[in-house]
Design an enzyme around this catalytic site. Structure first.
Site, mmCIF file in Angstrom:
data_model
loop_
_atom_site.group_PDB
_atom_site.id
_atom_site.type_symbol
_atom_site.label_atom_id
_atom_site.label_comp_id
_atom_site.label_asym_id
_atom_site.label_seq_id
_atom_site.Cartn_x
_atom_site.Cartn_y
_atom_site.Cartn_z
ATOM 1 N N GLY A 11 0.827 -1.207 0.000
ATOM 2 C CA GLY A 11 0.000 0.000 0.000
ATOM 3 C C GLY A 11 0.861 1.257 0.000
ATOM 4 O O GLY A 11 2.092 1.203 -0.149
ATOM 5 N N ASP A 31 0.533 -9.111 1.678
ATOM 6 C CA ASP A 31 -0.502 -8.209 1.158
ATOM 7 C C ASP A 31 -1.444 -9.000 0.255
ATOM 8 O O ASP A 31 -0.992 -9.876 -0.484
ATOM 9 C CB ASP A 31 0.157 -7.054 0.370
ATOM 10 N N ASN A 32 -2.724 -8.679 0.313
ATOM 11 C CA ASN A 32 -3.669 -9.359 -0.594
ATOM 12 C C ASN A 32 -4.061 -8.465 -1.788
ATOM 13 O O ASN A 32 -4.962 -8.801 -2.543
ATOM 14 C CB ASN A 32 -4.933 -9.808 0.159
ATOM 15 N N ASP A 56 -4.126 -12.939 2.545
ATOM 16 C CA ASP A 56 -5.001 -12.147 3.407
ATOM 17 C C ASP A 56 -4.542 -12.369 4.851
ATOM 18 O O ASP A 56 -4.390 -13.524 5.271
ATOM 19 C CB ASP A 56 -6.441 -12.654 3.199
ATOM 20 N N LEU A 77 -0.098 -2.751 8.902
ATOM 21 C CA LEU A 77 -0.735 -1.626 8.181
ATOM 22 C C LEU A 77 -1.857 -2.111 7.282
ATOM 23 O O LEU A 77 -2.421 -1.322 6.517
ATOM 24 C CB LEU A 77 0.291 -0.920 7.285
ATOM 25 N N THR A 96 -10.594 -7.510 8.587
ATOM 26 C CA THR A 96 -9.139 -7.301 8.466
ATOM 27 C C THR A 96 -8.594 -6.714 9.762
ATOM 28 O O THR A 96 -7.565 -7.160 10.275
ATOM 29 C CB THR A 96 -8.833 -6.367 7.270
ATOM 30 N N TYR A 149 -14.558 0.726 9.460
ATOM 31 C CA TYR A 149 -13.151 1.139 9.591
ATOM 32 C C TYR A 149 -12.864 1.570 11.033
ATOM 33 O O TYR A 149 -11.955 1.058 11.688
ATOM 34 C CB TYR A 149 -12.906 2.286 8.624
#
Ligand SMILES: NC(=O)c1ccc[n+]([C@@H]2O[C@H](COP(=O)([O-])OP(=O)(O)OC[C@H]3O[C@@H](n4cnc5c(N)ncnc54)[C@H](O)[C@@H]3O)[C@@H](O)[C@H]2O)c1
Length: 313
Positions: A11, A31-32, A56, A77, A96, A149
């Site tokens: 990211g 990272d996915n 994941d 992150l 996540t 989130y």
């Protein structure tokens, strides 16, 4: 040399961290590619000290190698950070933060690794106390569009705290405020990338509401300096990290238009639901722990970011 597992390393922020740390350490990037990109890692992919695992973080149990390779630090992150992106995948975003954090904390417990969780200023909701200190408890809504989130991050902070106390894992929580710079996606809907792309394309800069709302914008290199300083510190925090200066969205739009030498019009559009009115961190605790304060002013950081976006076209 340490071995860092960087979850979300493809990211925006994660890729800068990988690039900074690879000079002295081994990196395992997990990272996915939900919101990250392989392009962000292009400089690293052939480096012998860099390894990429496409997975994941909620499902790491079957990756045997993560149990057998000693890992000294885990930096978590992994999570979409742009509201447009997390609102499109709300359940995956929440899981996540909760299930993914649980799986990485178990890995930290297994290796006795230092664990750093990347939380967010969003845990404060629409704060009515500025500059906001870590003691401010937040005004959030479990059922808002942004709850996937915000409540995910709040739960993950709690989980990090519980693992620290129950299993004596050295952990730190960083509450990151708005950060910008190269490697942001051009279409992720975040205000800096939106405005720069629009200005470069001579399209309208669309300002939510009256544009008097404020954010505090930190350039990525300053944030990476901050993270490096906390890597081996024992403090839990939580620590606010970000720039202290407030900028209105109107001021940001005008600045970007000028720096891009653009003739784009500025247009107001309806305010987004649950958009915080003001954001300004108090970073005194982090400064006391590390001595850090940001050094790159907004014009300089925006110019570097604009050059990056120009290079993409
Ligand atoms: N950029 C900011 O201004 C900001 C502000 C506050 C907090 N943060 C936090 O910092 C972290 C990084 O933010 P960013 O701006 O680099 O976002 P980003 O979307 O660019 O990066 C997140 C990365 O995590 C990966 N990811 C998402 N879900 C995953 C999963 N289940 N398993 C594995 N990988 C997964 C994505 O593919 C992406 O590469 C996030 O946790 C975010 O909440 C960022």
């Amino acid at each position: 040399m340490h071995t860092y597992l960087i979850a979300g390393g493809a990211g925006f922020i994660g890729s800068h961290l990988c690039k900074r740390l690879i000079n002295q350490h081994k990196i395992i990037c997990v990272d996915n590619f939900a919101t990250g990109s392989r392009g962000n890692l292009s400089e690293l992919i052939d480096n012998d000290r860099f390894e990429l695992i496409d997975a994941d973080i909620c499902h790491l149990d079957k990756i045997h190698q993560l149990k057998t390779t000693p890992i000294t630090h885990i930096l978590n992150l992994a999570c979409p950070a742009s509201p447009d992106q997390y609102m499109q995948a709300p359940i995956a975003t929440l899981m996540t933060s909760v299930q993914g954090s649980h799986s990485l904390l178990n890995l930290a417990k297994h290796h006795k690794s230092k664990y750093i969780f990347f939380s967010t200023s969003e845990v404060y909701g629409d704060a009515d106390s500025l500059p906001t200190t870590e003691k401010y408890l937040g005004q959030t809504d479990t059922l808002s569009d942004r709850a996937c989130y915000i409540e995910g991050k709040r739960s993950a902070e709690t989980l990090t705290h519980l693992f620290r106390h129950k299993f004596q894992i050295p952990t730190t929580v960083l509450r990151v405020f708005n950060t910008y710079g190269p490697n942001m996606q051009t279409t992720d809907g975040r205000v800096v990338s939106n405005f720069i792309m629009a200005a470069l394309q001579e399209s309208p800069l669309r300002i939510d509401g009256d544009g008097h709302q404020t954010r505090s914008f930190c350039y990525i290199d300053d944030l990476i300096d901050a993270i490096e300083l906390i890597l081996d510190k024992p403090d839990f925090g939580p620590f606010n990290v970000g720039a202290s200066r407030q900028t209105t969205i109107n001021e940001l739009a005008t600045k970007i238009k000028t720096l891009c030498l653009s003739s784009s019009p500025l247009i107001n559009q309806p305010t987004r639901a649950h958009d915080p009115k003001k954001r300004q961190p108090c970073t005194e605790s982090f400064k006391a722990a590390t001595g850090w304060s940001p050094t790159i002013d907004l014009d300089e950081g925006l110019n570097k970011t604009i050059q990056y976006f120009k290079g993409l076209s």
